[in-house]
Design an enzyme around this catalytic site. Structure first.
Site, PDB file in Angstrom:
ATOM      1  N   GLY A 207      47.729  42.180  38.009  1.00 37.17           N
ATOM      2  CA  GLY A 207      48.800  42.036  38.013  1.00 37.17           C
ATOM      3  C   GLY A 207      49.167  39.647  37.535  1.00 37.17           C
ATOM      4  O   GLY A 207      48.159  40.149  36.387  1.00 37.17           O
TER       5      GLY A 207
ATOM      6  N   ARG B 264      48.294  37.162  37.104  1.00 38.92           N
ATOM      7  CA  ARG B 264      46.182  37.029  37.455  1.00 38.92           C
ATOM      8  C   ARG B 264      45.074  37.648  37.156  1.00 38.92           C
ATOM      9  O   ARG B 264      45.028  36.788  36.192  1.00 38.92           O
ATOM     10  CB  ARG B 264      46.107  36.536  38.930  1.00 38.92           C
ATOM     11  CG  ARG B 264      44.455  35.180  39.062  1.00 38.92           C
ATOM     12  CD  ARG B 264      44.612  35.588  40.560  1.00 38.92           C
ATOM     13  NE  ARG B 264      42.747  34.194  40.716  1.00 38.92           N
ATOM     14  CZ  ARG B 264      42.023  34.667  40.611  1.00 38.92           C
ATOM     15  NH1 ARG B 264      41.421  35.991  40.247  1.00 38.92           N
ATOM     16  NH2 ARG B 264      40.709  33.402  40.654  1.00 38.92           N
ATOM     17  N   CYS B 265      45.066  38.457  37.528  1.00 40.16           N
ATOM     18  CA  CYS B 265      44.347  39.845  36.598  1.00 40.16           C
ATOM     19  C   CYS B 265      44.295  39.225  34.894  1.00 40.16           C
ATOM     20  O   CYS B 265      43.466  40.113  34.123  1.00 40.16           O
ATOM     21  CB  CYS B 265      44.719  41.650  37.428  1.00 40.16           C
ATOM     22  SG  CYS B 265      44.213  41.370  38.699  1.00 40.16           S
ATOM     23  N   MET B 266      45.369  39.788  34.408  1.00 45.41           N
ATOM     24  CA  MET B 266      45.835  39.390  32.978  1.00 45.41           C
ATOM     25  C   MET B 266      45.436  38.187  32.020  1.00 45.41           C
ATOM     26  O   MET B 266      45.703  38.379  30.634  1.00 45.41           O
ATOM     27  CB  MET B 266      47.207  40.381  32.159  1.00 45.41           C
ATOM     28  CG  MET B 266      47.698  41.020  33.016  1.00 45.41           C
ATOM     29  SD  MET B 266      48.761  41.714  32.246  1.00 45.41           S
ATOM     30  CE  MET B 266      49.924  40.637  33.850  1.00 45.41           C
TER      31      MET B 266
END
Length: 402
Positions: A389, A391-393
């Site tokens: 999502g 945050r991951c990106m």
């Protein structure tokens, strides 16, 4: 725009600078034959993924965030430094797999390239058919591989810049990625931080040759307090090594080691829990009552490791607050599982009480809004195929201190 100051001491301080990676040719390398190996659940429509990512980046810019694109940083580092070029080529060309004759010929070719095409190959890989020189009669590897096989593997998970590095205080941690498909990512982030002019004076908090730890497992709960998920990607040895490093450098006083399920749906701590305010988290309801933490604290000459306690209690104690608010999404188990799989708990805070979230997780977003959190939704029909999502990106490189 002037360069934003670098450094982070929390998850929610106003975001000033962030590293993203715009999806590119590396995603076009995914096929039904290799997507599982390359850790994608499907084959993204790349043009649509780029549109969605551009909208994400534009949203951040509209909020005053300096967006640094990994591909640009890599190209600039390669252009500035011959040592960077050698480092990138050395990491990409595996003589053990290719054999000495082919490895030498490929390395020699890559050394002739300008920075931009070299960066593209380091990210998107190269097939045997794309080799610009004829078949080497001394290379059995070349003769026995299919033309569509990769001589340099692509890195489609570069999209998730959170995992290969994270900032704590004024320092950057270069992580040690555990999955084979992602190991070479850290060679690129290491190259960027070592050779790009923007980062030349930045010191390290962790090195990629250390025990496995990934940025998606690391939450900066408050200044001096770090939570580290231990599960599919980050090992207990990695959590302990990070704690000792942070203590030695006075970057933290408490590290909470948080066991999570060793499964893809919960590959990182930030797939089940992220901070949305200085005293609040959004958490996957199905684990809220069972999530625990082992507090690790600094002591003279070493560390102390306490017995496991409920995560919310251990976090509140370490943060010095009466209670850690857990946003009650009020979802039934089935809806909660669906939205967790679609990264409903994986939010990126732009400031205290302001987060970016995937628009598809309507129920989770509604509960966040009801709790006073401003939710900035973004589209994710294609970005989510790699199970990550907002945050991951994103790798925040600069936040206002709390």
């Amino acid at each position: 725009m002037t360069d934003a100051p670098l450094g982070c001491n929390s998850e929610v301080g106003t975001l000033r600078a962030v590293i993203l990676h715009r999806p590119g040719a590396e995603l076009q390398r995914l096929t039904p034959r290799n997507n599982d190996t390359l850790l994608f659940d499907g084959l993204p429509w790349v043009a649509r993924a780029q549109q969605e990512h551009d909208a994400f980046a534009d949203l951040l810019r509209s909020r005053g965030v300096e967006v640094l694109l990994l591909g640009d940083l890599l190209t600039e580092a390669l252009d500035k430094s011959g040592a960077a070029r050698m480092q990138g080529i050395s990491a990409a060309v595996d003589a053990r797999r290719l054999g000495a004759p082919l490895a030498q010929e490929l390395s020699a070719y890559l050394r002739t390239l300008e920075a931009a095409p070299l960066a593209r190959i380091l990210m998107a890989g190269m097939t045997f058919d794309e080799l610009p020189f004829g078949e080497n009669e001394l290379s059995l590897v070349r003769r026995m591989h299919h033309g569509g096989d990769f001589v340099i593997d692509p890195l489609p998970n570069l999209l998730f810049t959170r995992d290969s590095s994270f900032w704590i205080g004024p320092r950057v941690a270069i992580t040690s990625l555990s999955m084979h498909a992602r190991v070479r990512e850290t060679s690129l982030t290491d190259l960027i931080y070592a050779h790009h002019p923007r980062f030349l004076r930045v010191r390290r908090a962790y090195e990629s040759r250390s025990a496995p730890i990934e940025g998606g497992d690391v939450l900066l709960l408050a200044p001096g307090v770090v939570a580290v998920g231990v599960g599919e990607r980050t090992t207990p040895a990695g959590a302990e090594a990070l704690a000792r490093s942070l203590f030695d450098d006075d970057l933290a006083h408490t590290v909470l080691a948080v066991p999570i399920a060793q499964e893809r749906a919960q590959m990182h701590l930030d797939t089940v829990c992220t901070m949305v305010d200085t005293d609040a988290v959004v958490m996957y309801p199905n684990i809220q009552d069972s999530l625990t933490a082992f507090p690790i604290r600094r002591k003279s000459g070493g560390v102390t490791i306490d017995r496991a306690a409920p995560f919310v209690d251990a976090a509140a104690d370490a943060m010095g607050i009466g209670k850690l608010r857990v946003i009650d999404t009020g979802l039934d188990p089935v809806t909660a599982e669906r939205e967790q799989w679609d990264d409903g708990n994986n939010t990126l805070a732009l400031a205290p009480g302001v987060v970016v979230a995937y628009e598809r997780n309507t129920e989770t977003n509604a509960r966040l809004a009801d709790s006073g959190i401003e939710v900035l939704p973004i589209a994710a029909s294609e970005l989510g195929t790699g199970r990550g999502g907002p945050r991951c990106m994103s790798c925040p490189a600069g936040r206002d201190p709390l």
